[in-house]
Design a protein around this motif. Structure first.
Motif, PDB file in Angstrom:
ATOM      1  N   GLY A  96       3.556  -4.695  -0.107  1.00  0.00           N
ATOM      2  CA  GLY A  96       4.273  -5.040   0.899  1.00  0.00           C
ATOM      3  C   GLY A  96       3.650  -3.195   1.133  1.00  0.00           C
ATOM      4  N   ARG A  97       4.348  -2.514   1.986  1.00  0.00           N
ATOM      5  CA  ARG A  97       4.577  -0.982   1.982  1.00  0.00           C
ATOM      6  C   ARG A  97       5.482  -0.266   1.247  1.00  0.00           C
ATOM      7  N   GLN A 102       0.250   0.833   1.400  1.00  0.00           N
ATOM      8  CA  GLN A 102       0.470  -0.859   1.999  1.00  0.00           C
ATOM      9  C   GLN A 102      -0.707  -1.313   0.419  1.00  0.00           C
ATOM     10  N   THR A 103       0.164  -3.146   0.126  1.00  0.00           N
ATOM     11  CA  THR A 103      -1.062  -3.595  -0.671  1.00  0.00           C
ATOM     12  C   THR A 103      -0.329  -5.291  -0.536  1.00  0.00           C
ATOM     13  N   PRO A 104      -1.028  -6.077  -0.522  1.00  0.00           N
ATOM     14  CA  PRO A 104      -0.524  -7.368  -0.466  1.00  0.00           C
ATOM     15  C   PRO A 104       0.353  -7.862  -1.568  1.00  0.00           C
ATOM     16  N   GLN A 105       0.590  -7.015  -2.590  1.00  0.00           N
ATOM     17  CA  GLN A 105       1.230  -7.657  -3.420  1.00  0.00           C
ATOM     18  C   GLN A 105       2.564  -7.177  -3.636  1.00  0.00           C
TER      19      GLN A 105
END
Length: 123
Positions: free
Chosen positions: A44-45, A39-42
């Motif tokens: 998502g999952r 998962q990353t902010p850019q």
């Protein structure tokens, strides 16, 4: 109810390796598919890899050939060996499980989730 606990996250240089582990309790034999997501902010999952109870595995194109998922039925653990790490592999890695087989690498296919372990890859 499955309980999943991830470990092994760390900060590494690009090109390095890490092994993540997911310990499971209160279910294991009932969970057919167990997977790793990140998962990353850019982005998502996003799905990374999944291992079914019958031994079949599936990987996302971005990690194929670099990551290996394995499942220890006796110890009820799931591992993810990550080699040749790239900065794009940075993220919170989560373990997920489903009582059904042939799950896709999509979050909605999984019912149980761990809290995650952080992997940071620097260039």
């Amino acid at each position: 109810q499955a309980q999943l606990l991830e470990s092994g996250g760390d900060s590494v240089q690009a090109g390095g390796s890490l092994t993540l582990s997911c310990a499971a309790s209160q279910y294991p034999q009932d969970m057919y598919s167990i997977a790793w997501f990140r998962q990353t902010p850019q982005k998502g999952r996003e799905g990374v890899a999944v291992a079914d109870k019958d031994g079949s595995t599936k990987y996302s194109d971005s990690v194929k050939g670099r990551f290996t998922i394995s499942r220890d039925k006796v110890k009820s653990t799931l591992s993810l060996q990550m080699n040749r790490l790239e900065p794009e592999d940075t993220g919170l890695y989560l373990c997920a499980a489903s009582p059904f087989g042939r799950r896709r690498l999509l979050p909605r296919d999984y019912d149980f989730w761990g809290q995650g372990t952080q992997v940071t890859v620097s260039s």
